[in-house]
Design a protein around this motif. Structure first.
Motif, short mmCIF file in Angstrom:
data_model
loop_
_atom_site.label_atom_id
_atom_site.label_comp_id
_atom_site.label_asym_id
_atom_site.label_seq_id
_atom_site.Cartn_x
_atom_site.Cartn_y
_atom_site.Cartn_z
N TYR A 327 -53.31 36.52 -24.30
CA TYR A 327 -53.11 37.96 -24.05
C TYR A 327 -54.16 38.82 -24.76
CZ TYR A 327 -48.78 36.60 -21.84
OH TYR A 327 -47.85 36.02 -21.02
N LEU A 343 -47.50 43.57 -8.82
CA LEU A 343 -46.21 42.89 -8.89
C LEU A 343 -45.07 43.87 -8.62
CD1 LEU A 343 -44.98 40.14 -9.81
CD2 LEU A 343 -44.82 41.11 -12.10
N LEU A 344 -45.12 45.01 -9.29
CA LEU A 344 -44.02 45.97 -9.17
C LEU A 344 -44.03 46.67 -7.82
CD1 LEU A 344 -43.88 47.37 -12.81
CD2 LEU A 344 -42.62 45.48 -11.78
N SER A 350 -44.42 37.04 -8.69
CA SER A 350 -44.58 36.78 -10.13
C SER A 350 -45.42 35.53 -10.36
CB SER A 350 -43.22 36.58 -10.77
OG SER A 350 -42.38 37.66 -10.51
N PHE A 351 -45.18 34.53 -9.54
CA PHE A 351 -45.80 33.23 -9.79
C PHE A 351 -47.26 33.21 -9.37
CE2 PHE A 351 -41.24 32.77 -9.28
CZ PHE A 351 -40.93 32.28 -10.54
N LEU A 358 -54.06 32.83 -14.91
CA LEU A 358 -54.35 31.57 -15.60
C LEU A 358 -55.65 30.95 -15.09
CD1 LEU A 358 -50.72 30.23 -15.69
CD2 LEU A 358 -52.15 30.54 -17.72
N ALA B 168 -36.50 26.79 -11.24
CA ALA B 168 -36.19 28.22 -11.20
C ALA B 168 -37.18 28.96 -10.30
CB ALA B 168 -36.23 28.80 -12.62
N ARG B 169 -38.45 28.58 -10.40
CA ARG B 169 -39.46 29.22 -9.55
C ARG B 169 -39.12 29.02 -8.08
NH1 ARG B 169 -43.34 27.32 -6.66
NH2 ARG B 169 -43.54 25.27 -7.61
N ARG B 172 -36.16 31.09 -7.06
CA ARG B 172 -36.48 32.51 -6.98
C ARG B 172 -37.28 32.81 -5.70
NH1 ARG B 172 -39.48 36.88 -9.13
NH2 ARG B 172 -38.01 38.49 -9.73
N GLU B 173 -38.17 31.89 -5.33
CA GLU B 173 -38.95 32.09 -4.11
C GLU B 173 -38.07 31.94 -2.88
OE1 GLU B 173 -43.28 30.79 -5.99
OE2 GLU B 173 -42.15 29.31 -4.85
N GLN B 307 -37.28 45.13 -11.82
CA GLN B 307 -38.68 45.19 -12.25
C GLN B 307 -38.89 44.36 -13.52
OE1 GLN B 307 -40.48 49.08 -12.10
NE2 GLN B 307 -40.54 48.83 -9.91
N GLN B 309 -37.21 41.80 -14.31
CA GLN B 309 -37.14 40.41 -13.91
C GLN B 309 -38.45 39.93 -13.33
OE1 GLN B 309 -33.67 40.48 -11.37
NE2 GLN B 309 -32.31 39.91 -13.06
N SER B 310 -39.08 40.76 -12.49
CA SER B 310 -40.38 40.38 -11.93
C SER B 310 -41.39 40.12 -13.03
CB SER B 310 -40.93 41.49 -11.03
OG SER B 310 -40.24 41.50 -9.81
N LYS B 311 -41.42 41.03 -14.01
CA LYS B 311 -42.35 40.86 -15.12
C LYS B 311 -41.97 39.63 -15.94
CE LYS B 311 -42.54 45.46 -16.32
NZ LYS B 311 -42.84 46.52 -17.28
N TRP B 313 -40.62 36.90 -15.05
CA TRP B 313 -41.03 35.65 -14.42
C TRP B 313 -42.53 35.46 -14.46
CZ3 TRP B 313 -38.01 31.76 -14.18
CH2 TRP B 313 -36.63 31.97 -14.11
N MET B 314 -43.28 36.55 -14.38
CA MET B 314 -44.73 36.42 -14.50
C MET B 314 -45.07 35.91 -15.90
SD MET B 314 -47.83 39.16 -13.94
CE MET B 314 -47.75 40.00 -15.52
N TYR B 315 -44.52 36.57 -16.92
CA TYR B 315 -44.85 36.17 -18.30
C TYR B 315 -44.30 34.78 -18.62
CZ TYR B 315 -46.74 40.79 -19.10
OH TYR B 315 -47.53 41.91 -19.03
N SER B 317 -43.86 32.37 -16.57
CA SER B 317 -44.68 31.40 -15.86
C SER B 317 -46.00 31.20 -16.60
CB SER B 317 -44.89 31.94 -14.45
OG SER B 317 -45.63 31.05 -13.69
N ILE B 318 -46.60 32.28 -17.06
CA ILE B 318 -47.84 32.18 -17.83
C ILE B 318 -47.59 31.37 -19.10
CG2 ILE B 318 -49.44 33.49 -19.31
CD1 ILE B 318 -49.31 35.76 -17.21
N ASN B 319 -46.55 31.73 -19.83
CA ASN B 319 -46.30 31.07 -21.10
C ASN B 319 -45.99 29.59 -20.92
OD1 ASN B 319 -46.71 33.58 -22.15
ND2 ASN B 319 -44.55 34.03 -22.50
#
Lengths: 364, 364
Positions: A327, A343-344, A350-351, A358, B168-169, B172-173, B307, B309-311, B313-315, B317-319
């Motif tokens: 980050y 995204l919003l 999200s994925f 990445l 989970a991904r 969610r999709e 919103q 939740q969208s964020k 899942w992005m974070y 997924s990155i982490n």
């Protein structure tokens, strides 16, 4: 973020802080100040002083741990590593509760009970918030009238500002130093309003929640999930007109705890009432802690939990630094807001957003 | 772990799976099987079919989402991205409860109430555990006698084995695809014993906990913290001799919830009793959900949560992928056990162990 070791080796990154690297520089503080002598303690001086229970050296070692200077950091790590094998046989107690629950007064009464019974007590705190006014942890020593002058008590306020991870690391390392210095009981105080409870919960053997009677506004400040972390609940201010209300609250909390599953420790949390002001019920709370410790030592949960905590902090520290590295990457910092906006606005999932960021990060 | 895109570009890593890259290969399945025609759907075919509410194409798209083949993955992402703007105006409900709470029977009764009232319902599940016997989520369709043959219901079991993050991904999709196909209500079922509740909680608007009367062994299976996640609690099996017990439990849970702080939604969770078997109390539970949705839409928490939740899942997924990249690193894998051993023998502190491993990782 590179590790500190790399930072030192690659001093260019320190923006000139090390332009005279290798050349002995005069100290930038007034050399006539008495404090100067603190600077020349070697790792062994620190370790020896700590193991002898020298409070002044312990204090300086904690300052070293809290220092943000990379050279102090490495020295601190050496001190900690040498203290680690001597940091044994202690009891670590986490104490939380919303502002107004009377934590400081409670810790004073509770701590005095301990030192009067032959214990050596260290009181630390975690409060990473900058909004000190919210909790004012250990901020007002007058609230700890007894302990602040007691011989066998060592009080150290929360390391000042920094990420929760950083503050937690420093407090955890300070625990090791205190234990090596002969403190057999460690209290870590925190405010029940943020993420810091999880951090404290992950470094103590027993987690005590200080509550107040009543189910109204007083409770709204506490974070969800904390009640379930507690190994015991103390309902404070059970004095004067409040005694009846406190007893009602005790039953309510006890009933609520019965709805929760049995904790991993297999020790059913107790709810006790006390008055830190009148110093009643304090001994019972200490007895509860001792009972818990004996119980979990017998079923081996005590050691198991400590080992889990060590691993937890290693993985936590790794994960935090992996994230910082990502980050704080310049390109990622630039793009993150852009992707969040897409995204919003449902322009990207999200994925996919994560994947694209990445790709950029690892492709650099 | 490199991203899938990189995987494809660098096909060597696929251990020969792509030795004939670029050469059109015959399918490895029997070409006379009817299923073969599914392979030739284009992204637009999928999207068009889904938007028309074609259940067969929706099913195939979900299979595409669940596929582990990298080329399917990219195609799936394109389909999802095109469906995203059409996935609106739905209500997503998470349902959890320990095995034995009667979740499947409840979902059948609850779902039938919905479809009979003109809703189109999709029922998905998250169960990343390999120990299927524990929960048997949607495993036994006979438990959903009504829904499994209802015209406006789409039931899809949990994606099979994989990390929680992966499962989970995919779920969610799948929600996005179902919503684009016109399903206005989505139920995601999970078992209240693992980490999957947090995942489900982070993808739904309303989180319902199914409980049973009694405070004994039945409750021991549920994970700590779940009760505090619930937006509502349904005490099931309130029938026959159980009615009185269920009413007592209702009061107990209601009292316990009063001890918790107000949820961020500002909607005080309700506790209701029902009998999925006798189909009583089901409408009240749906009314509660509708009340919650209306309430949170009015105070704008509904959109805010989506919103977040969208964020999240992005974070998340990155982490997750940053961690995979680290922990699956060959050298780190080799050294990790070594450092853990040193850690548990007090030869090294958690933070020094982390630092040394990170130095190795970033120094490569």
């Amino acid at each position: 973020m590179k590790s500190d070791k790399q930072h030192i080796e690659n001093s260019d990154e320190y923006l000139g802080l090390h332009v005279n690297n290798g050349v002995v520089q005069p100290p930038s503080v007034n050399p006539y100040l008495k404090k100067k002598k603190h600077r020349i303690l070697s790792v062994d001086d620190y370790v020896q002083g700590i193991l002898q229970g020298n409070i002044s050296i312990l204090s300086q070692a904690v300052t070293l741990v809290e220092s943000t200077r990379p050279e102090d950091h490495n020295k601190a790590q050496e001190v900690i590593e040498k203290c680690l094998p001597h940091a044994t046989n202690s009891i670590r107690i986490g104490i939380t509760g919303v502002p107004g629950a009377g934590k400081s007064t409670f810790i004073d009464a509770f701590g005095m009970h301990l030192v009067e019974n032959g214990h050596k007590l260290a009181v630390l705190a975690i409060d990473p918030s900058s909004e000190r006014s919210k909790g004012s942890i250990l901020g007002d020593k007058t609230r700890m009238e007894g302990l602040s002058v007691a011989e066998n008590a060592f009080i150290r306020p929360s390391p000042s500002a920094g990420s929760l991870g950083g503050v937690a690391r420093k407090t955890r390392e300070t625990i090791v130093l205190c234990e090596a210095a002969g403190f057999d009981t460690i209290i870590v105080e925190t405010v029940g309003v943020g993420q810091s409870e999880t951090a404290v919960h992950s470094m103590v053997d027993f987690f005590l929640l200080i509550q107040l009677a009543g189910t109204g506004d007083e409770l709204q400040g506490i974070k969800r999930g904390i009640m379930e972390m507690a190994d015991g609940i103390a309902i404070n201010k059970a004095d004067g007109n409040n005694v009846e209300k406190a007893n009602v609250a005790k039953v309510q909390f006890q009933n609520a705890l019965h709805l929760f599953p049995m904790p991993e420790s297999q020790f059913l949390p107790k709810v006790l009432t006390c008055s830190a002001y009148e110093k009643t019920g304090i001994a019972d709370i200490w007895n509860m802690v001792e009972e818990y410790i004996a119980f979990t030592k017998a079923n081996e949960y005590f050691d198991y939990k400590r080992q889990c905590q060590s691993k937890y902090w290693m993985y936590e520290s790794i994960n935090e630094q992996l994230q910082n590295h990502f980050y704080q990457n310049e390109k990622i910092e630039q793009l993150l807001k852009e992707y969040e906006t897409m995204l919003l606005n449902d322009k990207i999932s999200s994925f996919v957003a994560a994947k694209k960021l990445l790709d950029i990060y690892f492709g650099q």
